[in-house]
Scaffold this motif. Sequence first.
Motif, PDB file in Angstrom:
ATOM      1  N   GLN A 136      20.998 -40.560 -21.936  1.00 37.82           N
ATOM      2  CA  GLN A 136      22.456 -40.425 -21.920  1.00 37.82           C
ATOM      3  C   GLN A 136      23.075 -41.717 -21.396  1.00 37.82           C
ATOM      4  O   GLN A 136      22.390 -42.573 -20.852  1.00 37.82           O
ATOM      5  CB  GLN A 136      22.850 -39.226 -21.064  1.00 37.82           C
ATOM      6  CG  GLN A 136      22.240 -37.909 -21.542  1.00 37.82           C
ATOM      7  CD  GLN A 136      22.641 -37.550 -22.965  1.00 37.82           C
ATOM      8  OE1 GLN A 136      23.815 -37.365 -23.239  1.00 37.82           O
ATOM      9  NE2 GLN A 136      21.675 -37.459 -23.869  1.00 37.82           N
ATOM     10  N   GLU A 137      24.365 -41.847 -21.534  1.00 36.77           N
ATOM     11  CA  GLU A 137      25.055 -43.064 -21.107  1.00 36.77           C
ATOM     12  C   GLU A 137      24.704 -43.405 -19.661  1.00 36.77           C
ATOM     13  O   GLU A 137      24.758 -42.553 -18.783  1.00 36.77           O
ATOM     14  CB  GLU A 137      26.560 -42.880 -21.241  1.00 36.77           C
ATOM     15  CG  GLU A 137      27.343 -44.156 -21.022  1.00 36.77           C
ATOM     16  CD  GLU A 137      28.824 -43.982 -21.301  1.00 36.77           C
ATOM     17  OE1 GLU A 137      29.605 -44.625 -20.601  1.00 36.77           O
ATOM     18  OE2 GLU A 137      29.171 -43.208 -22.206  1.00 36.77           O
ATOM     19  N   GLY A 138      24.283 -44.640 -19.448  1.00 37.64           N
ATOM     20  CA  GLY A 138      23.916 -45.101 -18.117  1.00 37.64           C
ATOM     21  C   GLY A 138      22.490 -44.754 -17.712  1.00 37.64           C
ATOM     22  O   GLY A 138      22.053 -45.099 -16.627  1.00 37.64           O
ATOM     23  N   GLU A 139      21.734 -44.046 -18.580  1.00 38.44           N
ATOM     24  CA  GLU A 139      20.344 -43.677 -18.286  1.00 38.44           C
ATOM     25  C   GLU A 139      19.401 -44.435 -19.204  1.00 38.44           C
ATOM     26  O   GLU A 139      19.802 -44.911 -20.258  1.00 38.44           O
ATOM     27  CB  GLU A 139      20.128 -42.174 -18.506  1.00 38.44           C
ATOM     28  CG  GLU A 139      20.918 -41.273 -17.597  1.00 38.44           C
ATOM     29  CD  GLU A 139      20.656 -39.803 -17.909  1.00 38.44           C
ATOM     30  OE1 GLU A 139      20.001 -39.487 -18.920  1.00 38.44           O
ATOM     31  OE2 GLU A 139      21.120 -38.961 -17.139  1.00 38.44           O
ATOM     32  N   GLN A 140      18.129 -44.516 -18.819  1.00 37.60           N
ATOM     33  CA  GLN A 140      17.107 -45.116 -19.676  1.00 37.60           C
ATOM     34  C   GLN A 140      16.050 -44.103 -20.102  1.00 37.60           C
ATOM     35  O   GLN A 140      15.402 -44.298 -21.110  1.00 37.60           O
ATOM     36  CB  GLN A 140      16.416 -46.269 -18.953  1.00 37.60           C
ATOM     37  CG  GLN A 140      17.270 -47.480 -18.793  1.00 37.60           C
ATOM     38  CD  GLN A 140      16.446 -48.652 -18.287  1.00 37.60           C
ATOM     39  OE1 GLN A 140      15.283 -48.526 -17.935  1.00 37.60           O
ATOM     40  NE2 GLN A 140      17.053 -49.818 -18.258  1.00 37.60           N
ATOM     41  N   GLN A 162       9.746 -36.597 -18.309  1.00 35.95           N
ATOM     42  CA  GLN A 162      10.635 -37.715 -18.596  1.00 35.95           C
ATOM     43  C   GLN A 162       9.841 -38.981 -18.858  1.00 35.95           C
ATOM     44  O   GLN A 162       8.775 -39.180 -18.260  1.00 35.95           O
ATOM     45  CB  GLN A 162      11.581 -37.965 -17.421  1.00 35.95           C
ATOM     46  CG  GLN A 162      12.554 -36.846 -17.177  1.00 35.95           C
ATOM     47  CD  GLN A 162      13.614 -37.250 -16.183  1.00 35.95           C
ATOM     48  OE1 GLN A 162      14.488 -38.040 -16.531  1.00 35.95           O
ATOM     49  NE2 GLN A 162      13.537 -36.729 -14.983  1.00 35.95           N
ATOM     50  N   SER A 163      10.381 -39.820 -19.731  1.00 40.56           N
ATOM     51  CA  SER A 163       9.771 -41.127 -19.945  1.00 40.56           C
ATOM     52  C   SER A 163      10.065 -42.004 -18.739  1.00 40.56           C
ATOM     53  O   SER A 163      10.999 -41.735 -17.993  1.00 40.56           O
ATOM     54  CB  SER A 163      10.345 -41.773 -21.220  1.00 40.56           C
ATOM     55  OG  SER A 163      11.707 -42.115 -21.028  1.00 40.56           O
ATOM     56  N   SER A 164       9.273 -43.027 -18.572  1.00 39.46           N
ATOM     57  CA  SER A 164       9.570 -43.988 -17.499  1.00 39.46           C
ATOM     58  C   SER A 164      10.175 -45.211 -18.162  1.00 39.46           C
ATOM     59  O   SER A 164       9.496 -46.159 -18.496  1.00 39.46           O
ATOM     60  CB  SER A 164       8.319 -44.330 -16.700  1.00 39.46           C
ATOM     61  OG  SER A 164       7.293 -44.752 -17.551  1.00 39.46           O
ATOM     62  N   GLY A 165      11.451 -45.143 -18.443  1.00 39.63           N
ATOM     63  CA  GLY A 165      12.157 -46.207 -19.132  1.00 39.63           C
ATOM     64  C   GLY A 165      12.537 -45.790 -20.535  1.00 39.63           C
ATOM     65  O   GLY A 165      12.357 -44.640 -20.939  1.00 39.63           O
ATOM     66  N   ALA A 166      13.064 -46.738 -21.290  1.00 41.46           N
ATOM     67  CA  ALA A 166      13.596 -46.439 -22.615  1.00 41.46           C
ATOM     68  C   ALA A 166      12.533 -46.180 -23.662  1.00 41.46           C
ATOM     69  O   ALA A 166      12.806 -45.596 -24.707  1.00 41.46           O
ATOM     70  CB  ALA A 166      14.483 -47.590 -23.074  1.00 41.46           C
ATOM     71  N   ASP A 167      11.273 -46.583 -23.417  1.00 39.61           N
ATOM     72  CA  ASP A 167      10.206 -46.325 -24.376  1.00 39.61           C
ATOM     73  C   ASP A 167       9.642 -44.933 -24.188  1.00 39.61           C
ATOM     74  O   ASP A 167       9.429 -44.485 -23.073  1.00 39.61           O
ATOM     75  CB  ASP A 167       9.060 -47.338 -24.203  1.00 39.61           C
ATOM     76  CG  ASP A 167       9.471 -48.734 -24.620  1.00 39.61           C
ATOM     77  OD1 ASP A 167      10.348 -48.857 -25.495  1.00 39.61           O
ATOM     78  OD2 ASP A 167       8.910 -49.689 -24.063  1.00 39.61           O
ATOM     79  N   LEU A 168       9.429 -44.255 -25.306  1.00 43.27           N
ATOM     80  CA  LEU A 168       8.808 -42.937 -25.225  1.00 43.27           C
ATOM     81  C   LEU A 168       7.350 -43.113 -24.905  1.00 43.27           C
ATOM     82  O   LEU A 168       6.694 -42.359 -24.350  1.00 43.27           O
ATOM     83  CB  LEU A 168       8.940 -42.188 -26.547  1.00 43.27           C
ATOM     84  CG  LEU A 168      10.306 -41.560 -26.768  1.00 43.27           C
ATOM     85  CD1 LEU A 168      10.396 -40.980 -28.164  1.00 43.27           C
ATOM     86  CD2 LEU A 168      10.578 -40.465 -25.764  1.00 43.27           C
TER      87      LEU A 168
END
Length: 168
Positions: A136-140, A162-168
């Motif tokens: 979501q906005e402001g999240e990775q 949850q992923s640890s960062g923007a990469d799945l």
Amino acid sequence: IPTGKWYMSYHTAKFGPGGIKGITWSAGAAFSDDGITWDKNAGPVLTGGPEGSWDSKGVGVRSVAVKEDGGLVMLYEAVDADLDHAIGLAESADGIRWTKSKIPNVVAAGGPVLTKGMEDAWDEKVVGTPYVVLPQEGEQNWRLYYIGEAKGKPGLAIGLAQSSGADL
């Protein structure tokens, strides 16, 4: 997905010999202009892996999301020959040609990215029914909600990974 089209991802079962162990699942796709009349793709868009693989019995419940770059990501419930469930990852540009993703430190294409829990964990019996939420906005971090079940304890529960960062 073609501009102006609705996209539906579904799964189907094929019954073979051997009772429950003879079933295989695959994912299909359909498109619509109005959300009422649908045109199915001619064949499956994602199937299980070869005999002996972590997803040999196929692809069941899945969740598809559109990434920021317009590509599609699918988190899918897969089943092996022992009927153990796990969750895998695939990607597509058009919703028809899916590729099981290469996962770091995992030998097989697609995963698994999530497996059942250790002994006495709330999800030690099964994991499945994935639902993916993009950052979501402001999240990775990507969020994955899933169903889990413990051995000897009736009932299902909802888990969150949850992923640890923007990469799945």
